[in-house]
Enzyme design. Structure first.
Site, short mmCIF file in Angstrom:
data_model
loop_
_atom_site.label_atom_id
_atom_site.label_comp_id
_atom_site.label_asym_id
_atom_site.label_seq_id
_atom_site.Cartn_x
_atom_site.Cartn_y
_atom_site.Cartn_z
N HIS A 22 0.69 0.84 -0.89
CA HIS A 22 0.77 2.14 -1.54
C HIS A 22 2.10 2.31 -2.27
O HIS A 22 3.03 1.54 -2.08
CB HIS A 22 0.61 3.27 -0.52
CG HIS A 22 1.67 3.28 0.55
ND1 HIS A 22 1.46 2.76 1.81
CD2 HIS A 22 2.96 3.73 0.57
CE1 HIS A 22 2.55 2.89 2.55
NE2 HIS A 22 3.49 3.48 1.81
N ARG B 123 -6.49 -7.58 1.05
CA ARG B 123 -5.38 -6.69 1.40
C ARG B 123 -4.05 -7.32 1.00
O ARG B 123 -3.91 -8.54 1.00
CB ARG B 123 -5.38 -6.38 2.89
CG ARG B 123 -6.50 -5.48 3.33
CD ARG B 123 -6.15 -4.65 4.54
NE ARG B 123 -5.56 -5.42 5.62
CZ ARG B 123 -4.90 -4.87 6.64
NH1 ARG B 123 -4.75 -3.57 6.70
NH2 ARG B 123 -4.40 -5.62 7.61
N ARG C 285 -2.16 -2.14 -12.39
CA ARG C 285 -3.11 -2.16 -13.51
C ARG C 285 -4.06 -0.97 -13.40
O ARG C 285 -4.49 -0.64 -12.29
CB ARG C 285 -3.91 -3.47 -13.50
CG ARG C 285 -3.04 -4.71 -13.67
CD ARG C 285 -3.88 -5.98 -13.48
NE ARG C 285 -3.09 -7.18 -13.71
CZ ARG C 285 -2.40 -7.82 -12.77
NH1 ARG C 285 -2.40 -7.35 -11.51
NH2 ARG C 285 -1.71 -8.92 -13.05
N GLU D 254 1.28 7.74 -0.89
CA GLU D 254 1.75 8.40 0.33
C GLU D 254 2.61 9.60 -0.05
O GLU D 254 3.38 9.55 -1.02
CB GLU D 254 2.55 7.43 1.19
CG GLU D 254 2.97 8.03 2.53
CD GLU D 254 3.77 7.07 3.40
OE1 GLU D 254 3.86 7.34 4.61
OE2 GLU D 254 4.31 6.08 2.87
#
Length: 302
Positions: free
Chosen positions: A103, A99, A18, A149
């Site tokens: 990524h 968490r 989002r 990354e």
């Protein structure tokens, strides 16, 4: 309509996140990284839009392939009006206690040159190549602070060319790798690589559908990160990006050859559904739940 399904044809089609400001995010991914807007759906009545981005230049791995039959798509979900809100709207999945998602990863043909190019474009970094002990990877930040990354492809070119970049993988953290791997294997994926990091006390598992390409040259991989010992904790360990008031990451999506046959197979295997084909108004998509409650969308290839 065929009543069977061939898992060797499945694709890890897209990853959804989002975004607060669609224009800003589109500009970032298209103008800076060279992705192309390959499809867009606007739902005025429900006040949101879905934008599908992919690397689609002449040298791209999935250049010109129909949207549902390709891998390496990034879906940006925009809820109208969020750009007017103060401060961050979405969580990036990397801060406690929310968490979960980690990524997305783009592989590049020359990482030093690519990072220099991104810096010249004003891109912010979570980790530059020169930071820390791992000098071969970097992490850029998108406008919503999602981590990207950056890793080298198998062959290094003299200079980075964004037309050669690939959307290699999506990383999520998992509580217990055994049930997680078993779940994704029931979707037809296989573990193609594993990396243990004893110093950091974690292991990365890379899963994908069949391909002859080296891991770093591919698109459509799923990385499961296991922080040692989390499997011994009671209850959920990670946030799936969809539950509660704080949202961000949405899902990964697999595309299948026959959605009715595939969903029947998944149901027979005992896989849990967030949304079955028969639920709600949209009868052409389903959502599964993996062992950490991450959503996995299922769509049919056109």
């Amino acid at each position: 309509m065929a009543s069977t399904t061939d898992m060797s044809t499945y694709k890890l089609n897209h990853t959804m996140i989002r975004v607060k400001d669609l224009d800003k995010s589109l500009k970032f991914y298209t103008e800076v990284f060279g992705m192309k807007l390959i499809d867009q759906w606007v739902f005025e009545e429900n006040e949101f839009s879905l934008s599908f981005l992919a690397f689609d230049g002449p040298g791209a791995l999935n250049h010109g392939v129909e949207r549902s039959k390709r891998e390496g798509i990034l879906e940006l979900t925009y809820n109208f009006g969020t750009e007017k809100k103060e401060g961050p709207v979405y969580i990036n999945g990397n801060t406690e206690p929310k968490r979960g998602f980690g990524h997305i990863c783009f592989t590049v043909d020359n990482i030093e040159s690519a990072c220099a190019y991104l810096e010249s474009k004003g891109v912010s970094f979570k980790k530059k190549l020169s930071d820390g002990k791992m000098k071969h990877i970097a992490f850029a930040l998108d406008p919503d602070n999602y981590w990207i990354e950056l890793v080298s492809q198998s062959e290094t070119k003299p200079k980075a060319n964004i037309s050669n970049f690939r959307f290699n993988h999506t990383m999520v953290r998992v509580k217990d790798p055994e049930p997680s791997i078993a779940f994704y294997e029931k979707l037809g994926m296989k573990v193609i690589d594993k990396a243990d990091h004893p110093n950091g006390k974690f292991t990365n598992y890379f899963l994908a559908y069949p391909s002859d390409l080296p891991r770093h040259d591919r698109e459509g991989l799923l990385e499961l990160t296991h922080n040692w010992g989390t499997e011994k904790e009671s209850g959920p360990v990670y946030h799936n990006g969809n539950d509660g008031d704080e949202k961000g990451y949405g899902h990964v999506c697999i595309s299948v050859d026959n959605i009715n046959a595939a969903c029947s197979k998944f149901e027979a295997e005992g896989l849990p559904f967030k949304k079955k084909l028969t639920d709600g108004r949209m009868k052409d998509i389903a959502f599964l739940l993996d062992p950490d409650n991450y959503w996995v969308e299922v769509i049919e290839q056109k």
